[in-house]
Every structure is written in C-alpha cells, then in structure tokens.
Design an enzyme around this catalytic site. Structure first.
Site, short mmCIF file in Angstrom:
data_model
loop_
_atom_site.label_atom_id
_atom_site.label_comp_id
_atom_site.label_asym_id
_atom_site.label_seq_id
_atom_site.Cartn_x
_atom_site.Cartn_y
_atom_site.Cartn_z
N ARG A 118 -39.24 -10.78 -8.35
CA ARG A 118 -40.17 -12.09 -8.23
C ARG A 118 -41.85 -11.33 -8.71
O ARG A 118 -42.46 -12.02 -9.29
CB ARG A 118 -40.53 -12.24 -6.60
CG ARG A 118 -41.62 -13.09 -6.13
CD ARG A 118 -41.33 -13.50 -4.75
NE ARG A 118 -42.41 -14.32 -4.07
CZ ARG A 118 -42.83 -15.68 -4.10
NH1 ARG A 118 -41.63 -16.59 -4.64
NH2 ARG A 118 -43.54 -16.05 -3.57
N ILE A 134 -46.82 -20.69 -7.05
CA ILE A 134 -45.50 -20.10 -6.78
C ILE A 134 -45.18 -20.19 -5.31
O ILE A 134 -46.13 -19.90 -4.36
CB ILE A 134 -45.43 -18.59 -7.61
CG1 ILE A 134 -43.67 -18.13 -7.04
CG2 ILE A 134 -46.11 -17.61 -6.73
CD1 ILE A 134 -43.33 -16.90 -7.84
N SER A 135 -44.11 -21.12 -4.93
CA SER A 135 -43.98 -21.30 -3.57
C SER A 135 -43.51 -20.00 -2.99
O SER A 135 -43.14 -18.95 -3.34
CB SER A 135 -42.78 -21.96 -3.43
OG SER A 135 -43.10 -23.50 -4.06
N GLN A 136 -43.93 -20.28 -1.50
CA GLN A 136 -43.50 -18.74 -0.62
C GLN A 136 -41.86 -18.54 -0.68
O GLN A 136 -41.22 -19.54 -0.99
CB GLN A 136 -43.72 -19.60 0.70
CG GLN A 136 -43.52 -18.62 1.89
CD GLN A 136 -43.41 -19.65 3.01
OE1 GLN A 136 -43.69 -20.76 2.78
NE2 GLN A 136 -43.26 -19.08 4.32
#
Ligand code: SAH
Length: 221
Positions: free
Chosen positions: A43, A69-71
């Site tokens: 990530r 960017i999502s959790q």
C-alpha cells in the site's frame, strides 16, 4: 547515509501484517483470498510520498486532485462482498491511485478499470506496471457507461458515490454477478450497497454508511 528513522521494507511488511491482524480480521474480513491480497499489496507504494508513513493507518488518505484512497478496511470489505475467485472478470470504476485495482488483480483473472482523471490513471498504470500486475487493462473516461466491450462482469466495484445505480453497469453485470457501489442518499449521507443479479432479477441491499468522493461525469448528482 542510511537514515534509521525512515521505515524500510521490513517495517512496511510488519505494518501490513498488523493492519490485517488489527483492522481487518477483527471486523469480519474472513475470505482467505482477500486477506492474502491485503497482506501482499504494498500500500505504501500507492500513496503520495508525504503520506508514506501513514500508508497502513486505519483511515483514508489524499491522493491529489481532491481524491482519496479508501481506508484499508473499506477496500477489503468491498472486495469480500464481491465473492471473487481466480476465474472472475471484474470492472472497477475509479482507479484512483490503483491500490484497489492491485488488490483485485491479486485475486481474479482480469481487472478492467476506468478512471475519470487522466493524470491519476497514468500514475496508477506506472505503479501497477512497475509492481508486475499484467492482468489489468485500464482506460480514462466516464465509468458511468461501464465498458461494454469486455462485459459481462462477475463483479463490478465502484469507488465514487453515485446518486443512483447507472443502468449501463446493471446491464453489464453477469448473471449471478455482484456489484458494490456507494450511493449518495443526500448531500450528507451515503450508503454502500450490494447489488446482485440472479435469474435476470436485480436485488440491492444496504450494507453500511460510508463517505466517498462523488462520481463525476454524466451521472453526477
Ligand atoms: N479506488 C481508488 C479510490 C478512488 S477515489 C483508490 O484506491 O485510490 C474515486 C476515484 O473515482 C477518483 O480517482 C475519481 O477521479 C474517480 N472517478 C470519479 N468519477 C468517475 C467516473 N465517472 N468514471 C471513472 N472514474 C471516476
């Protein structure tokens, strides 16, 4: 000189394992393919340099162009809802930085991904290529129309909130297919929906409240 304060690859691996152990498994992520993908995809390679130290934290991050960017939990949960396997063909709307794309690419046969902002797509493609993902095909454009050429899709994952489900996406969903899409119920509230097609019938179920950027293009609210 090596700066001991900078995290190194071993630190990133241990942060990733901790992310899975502490953020994903306790919240009900059990699909072994999803857990393996979340343990594998680096990530920190997908976030802007200024945010690398927060790459594995339990919240969304900015990726520029007012997008996020999502959790990690949301990425894992949406992926799990699609019930994908090695034979699946998936359509993603909103490539963004390419992190969700990579998670999908670890699990399925092929990912088709559409991104509205050409600069984001170019950077995402560079990352995905550098990391060796050869089962991703992407294009820049308005994902509200889907990508008819490669349909039908076993899974469709939308990472920007729409006012309602774009009809093209419903028609490009395979029989037995599943779609995960955030819908804007009002200016202040969004819910994540799981949409299924079986025997030609569409059913939809609200999963939980979310906060995504809004879908742009022809279908924006
Ligand atoms: N999944 C992404 C998160 C993306 S944020 C990630 O992991 O980084 C939502 C993304 O959807 C943004 O990149 C935005 O530019 C894109 N987007 C918004 N409207 C779109 C549309 N109509 N078609 C394709 N992409 C769209």
């Amino acid at each position: 000189m090596f700066d001991s304060k900078e995290p190194n690859e071993v630190d990133f691996i241990s942060r990733r394992m901790r992310m899975v152990d502490e953020q994903l498994q306790p919240r009900g992520i059990t699909d072994s393919a999803v857990l393996a993908a979340m343990r594998t995809v680096p990530r920190h390679e997908f976030v802007p340099e200024s945010q690398v130290s927060e790459a594995y934290h339990d919240h969304p991050l900015s990726i520029g162009h007012e997008q996020t960017i999502s959790q990690p939990y949301i990425v894992a949960s949406m992926t799990q809802e699609l019930q994908l396997d090695r034979d699946s063909i998936v359509l993603e709307i909103g490539t963004g930085c390419g992190y969700q794309t990579a998670v999908l690419a670890e699990i399925v046969r092929h990912v088709y991904s559409i991104e509205f902002i050409p600069e984001l797509l170019r950077d995402a493609n560079d990352r995905l290529e550098r990391l060796g993902y050869d089962n991703v095909t992407s294009m820049s454009g308005d994902g509200s129309f889907g990508w008819a050429e490669h349909a039908p899709y076993d899974g469709i994952l939308v990472t920007a909130a729409a006012p309602s489900i774009p009809p093209a996406l419903l028609s490009q969903l395979a029989e037995g297919g599943r779609m995960c899409i955030p819908l804007a119920m009002s200016d202040y509230s969004q819910e994540l929906f799981l949409v299924k097609k079986s025997d030609g019938r569409i059913t939809r179920k609200s999963l939980y409240a979310v906060r995504f950027v809004l879908l742009r293009g022809s279908f924006e609210g």
